[in-house]
Scaffold this motif. Structure first.
Motif, short mmCIF file in Angstrom:
data_model
loop_
_atom_site.label_atom_id
_atom_site.label_comp_id
_atom_site.label_asym_id
_atom_site.label_seq_id
_atom_site.Cartn_x
_atom_site.Cartn_y
_atom_site.Cartn_z
N PRO A 429 -35.00 -12.14 -26.69
CA PRO A 429 -33.88 -11.76 -25.82
C PRO A 429 -34.37 -11.24 -24.47
O PRO A 429 -35.48 -10.69 -24.37
N THR A 430 -33.54 -11.42 -23.45
CA THR A 430 -33.85 -10.87 -22.13
C THR A 430 -33.67 -9.36 -22.18
O THR A 430 -32.57 -8.88 -22.49
N PRO A 431 -34.69 -8.58 -21.87
CA PRO A 431 -34.58 -7.12 -21.97
C PRO A 431 -33.49 -6.58 -21.04
O PRO A 431 -33.36 -7.02 -19.89
N GLY A 432 -32.71 -5.63 -21.55
CA GLY A 432 -31.71 -4.95 -20.73
C GLY A 432 -30.55 -5.82 -20.30
O GLY A 432 -29.83 -5.47 -19.35
N ALA A 433 -30.32 -6.94 -20.99
CA ALA A 433 -29.26 -7.86 -20.58
C ALA A 433 -28.37 -8.19 -21.77
O ALA A 433 -28.79 -8.17 -22.93
N ARG A 434 -27.11 -8.50 -21.47
CA ARG A 434 -26.13 -8.88 -22.48
C ARG A 434 -25.49 -10.21 -22.10
O ARG A 434 -25.51 -10.61 -20.92
N ARG A 435 -24.93 -10.89 -23.08
CA ARG A 435 -24.30 -12.18 -22.87
C ARG A 435 -22.82 -12.12 -23.28
O ARG A 435 -22.47 -11.55 -24.31
N LEU A 436 -21.98 -12.73 -22.44
CA LEU A 436 -20.58 -12.96 -22.77
C LEU A 436 -20.37 -14.46 -22.90
O LEU A 436 -20.75 -15.23 -22.00
N VAL A 437 -19.76 -14.87 -24.01
CA VAL A 437 -19.37 -16.25 -24.21
C VAL A 437 -17.85 -16.26 -24.37
O VAL A 437 -17.31 -15.58 -25.25
N ALA A 438 -17.17 -16.99 -23.50
CA ALA A 438 -15.70 -17.05 -23.53
C ALA A 438 -15.25 -18.49 -23.52
O ALA A 438 -15.74 -19.31 -22.72
N ARG A 479 -10.89 -27.72 -24.25
CA ARG A 479 -11.56 -26.42 -24.38
C ARG A 479 -12.87 -26.42 -23.61
O ARG A 479 -13.68 -27.33 -23.74
N TRP A 480 -13.04 -25.39 -22.77
CA TRP A 480 -14.28 -25.20 -22.01
C TRP A 480 -14.90 -23.87 -22.39
O TRP A 480 -14.19 -22.90 -22.70
N ARG A 481 -16.22 -23.84 -22.32
CA ARG A 481 -16.97 -22.63 -22.66
C ARG A 481 -17.67 -22.07 -21.42
O ARG A 481 -18.31 -22.81 -20.66
N LEU A 482 -17.54 -20.77 -21.26
CA LEU A 482 -18.21 -20.05 -20.18
C LEU A 482 -19.25 -19.12 -20.79
O LEU A 482 -18.93 -18.35 -21.71
N ILE A 483 -20.48 -19.18 -20.29
CA ILE A 483 -21.55 -18.29 -20.74
C ILE A 483 -22.08 -17.52 -19.52
O ILE A 483 -22.41 -18.13 -18.49
N VAL A 484 -22.12 -16.21 -19.64
CA VAL A 484 -22.59 -15.36 -18.55
C VAL A 484 -23.62 -14.37 -19.11
O VAL A 484 -23.33 -13.65 -20.07
N ASP A 485 -24.80 -14.34 -18.51
CA ASP A 485 -25.82 -13.34 -18.85
C ASP A 485 -25.84 -12.29 -17.75
O ASP A 485 -25.89 -12.62 -16.55
N VAL A 486 -25.81 -11.02 -18.14
CA VAL A 486 -25.72 -9.92 -17.19
C VAL A 486 -26.82 -8.91 -17.48
O VAL A 486 -26.97 -8.45 -18.62
#
Length: 516
Positions: A429-438, A479-486
């Motif tokens: 995993p990328t340290p200090g980062a979170r992922r949102l999948v919508a 249906r579309w998927r959005l992935i965002v890493d923050v």
């Protein structure tokens, strides 16, 4: 588990246990048996009279009421042994207007006065123990009734369950179009989310009047330390579910720091986005899964609900809002696997303002919970102008208790959200980062592919966007998927804002997500 819809509303059985004995005004009741019912004196009544009553009483000092004798001894098990005798119902057998009454008990222990209005005159409905039957316990014992009514409910045709109920403080709720109770509404919220300050004004008196068609109008007098108010609810059934036209005339006894209009109350324990909070075997447990807002500018917003580690307040500024509500979008039984509570049938509640509400904000208050019997979500409108002693507010709105989503078919909706660690699957995993999948779903996405010019517009507070991807879900053409890493800057949540667009046109509503 919750009581079934035929039991007293949960409004007085969980978080609201604290409400029943709080704020109220002196109660004016006419007690007695059938002889009193036949001879009860009528008095003139009108909506104008009730509004004037609220305006006059604001100058009088508020006094806390006393709970009814014996009420504290009637616990949850005992109240479910009490049944109302249908031969004492108002409008018995009259379509959806038949009205039955709730007994007092530990969690709703302050009696309310109830009158029936006919031809401009109000006749009190006297309480009598003969209106109720009490089933004996295993030892054949019965307990004494507490004198008075805790509230009332409107029955479906032939008495097959109820569709609207009023009980506890200023709470009321409907079983909605799918005949399953869930979230509640209330008359007014005062200082919600301010530690140690929240006040729960109470509907102390009700007047019931048959209206045109099958409609029934409920008038209510609201009283509390900071407020008096007159409320009118015109209740009717539609093909999409019960609708209530609400008018309110509110007077302030003292300054109120946070005045909440058209407040909604619900429960969110956990869903697919916060499975870490789950200690139960069921995949999801919630009455509502998101806050929807239709702003004055026309933007559609979806904010998934959260069960935060600490009480959290979010404010969404607006001017002349077109609507807001708490919705249960997820209607798939297998996502809950609960064949007793039926969370997939919980109603949506949409607030449609009537007239221009001016400047203010939709406010969302979320508090931690570890049990499904505790309401931990509140949403309401709060005006931008300070609420000061002596002020008078008139407000009107329409409540829709439905099983359908008020979002327009022209925009795709955010239907599922998941969170997890950021980075490529199968790698560290990328340290200090979170992922949102919508996932967004809508007919307007059908036929679009990676070459169609669809873009994701994403911004974040308290974070840096590391990667964004948007693409159609294989085998699901709408249906579309959005992935965002923050990358998060500190221990505070990151507030994401995202939507899909094509050229200058929005394809989806705006998703707001609080990434922990």
């Amino acid at each position: 588990m919750r009581p079934p819809s035929s039991s007293p509303p949960r409004a007085a059985l969980t978080r609201r246990q604290a409400l029943a004995g709080i704020a109220s005004a002196p109660i004016i009741l006419a007690f007695g048996g059938d002889a009193v019912a036949r001879t009860a004196k009528s008095q003139p009544f009108s909506w104008d009279w009730l509004k004037q009553e609220a305006a006059t009483r604001v100058a009088t000092a508020w006094r806390a009421p006393k709970s009814a004798p014996h009420a504290a001894a009637i616990d949850y098990d005992e109240v479910n042994r009490i049944s109302f005798r249908t031969d004492h119902a108002l409008w018995r057998g009259d379509g959806i207007r038949e009205t039955r009454f709730f007994p007092l008990h530990r969690f709703a222990n302050v009696p309310v006065a109830i009158s029936r209005v006919e031809n401009g005159r109000a006749v009190p409905v006297p309480f009598s123990p003969a209106m109720f039957d009490i089933a004996p316990d295993k030892q054949g014992r019965r307990f004494p009734m507490a004198e008075g009514f805790a509230g009332f409910r409107l029955m479906n045709p032939a008495g097959r369950g109820d569709w609207i109920a009023f009980q506890g403080a200023s709470y009321f709720r409907s079983a909605g179009a799918l005949d399953q109770y869930g979230l509640s509404a209330r008359g007014l919220a005062i200082d919600t989310g301010i530690p140690g300050r929240e006040e729960f004004p109470v509907f102390t008196r009700f007047w019931l009047e048959a209206g045109p068609g099958d409609s029934l109008t409920v008038y209510a007098y609201l009283d509390g330390p900071s407020v008096t108010g007159a409320f009118r609810f015109v209740n009717r059934q539609t093909k999409d579910g019960p609708v209530q036209d609400v008018s309110a005339s509110i007077h302030l006894r003292r300054d109120v720091e946070r005045l909440g209009l058209a407040p909604l109350t619900s429960m969110f324990w956990y869903g697919e986005g916060n499975r870490a909070a789950a200690i139960d075997w069921r995949p999801e447990i919630h009455d509502s899964d998101g806050l929807a807002i239709h702003t004055g500018s026309g933007e559609r917003i979806w904010r998934p609900l959260d069960n935060p580690a600490n009480p959290t307040t979010n404010t969404y500024l607006d001017q002349a809002p077109r609507g807001f509500g708490l919705l249960q979008r997820d209607r798939a039984f297998d996502h809950y696997q609960d064949d007793g509570a039926f969370y997939e049938k919980r109603p949506n509640l949409w607030v449609e303002p009537i007239g221009d509400w001016g400047a203010g904000a939709v406010m969302l208050y979320e508090i931690p919970t570890r049990r499904e019997i505790e309401d931990n979500i509140v949403a309401f409108w709060t005006p931008a102008a300070p609420a000061k002693e002596g002020q008078h507010f008139d407000i009107a709105y329409r409540l829709h208790w439905s099983g359908v989503d008020p979002a327009p078919a022209s925009l795709a909706r955010a239907v599922d959200c998941w969170t997890g660690v950021a980075g490529r699957p199968g790698h560290d995993p990328t340290p200090g980062a979170r992922r949102l999948v919508a996932d967004f779903a809508g007919d307007n996405l059908a036929g679009l592919d990676r070459t169609s010019g669809v873009d994701a517009v994403v911004s974040v507070d308290n974070g840096t966007i590391l990667a964004t991807h948007a693409y159609p879900v294989v085998g699901m053409p709408s249906r579309w998927r959005l992935i965002v890493d923050v990358a998060q800057l500190d221990a505070r949540p990151s507030d994401l804002r995202a939507y899909l667009k094509r050229g200058g046109d929005a394809l989806s509503e705006t998703l707001l997500y609080l990434l922990p």
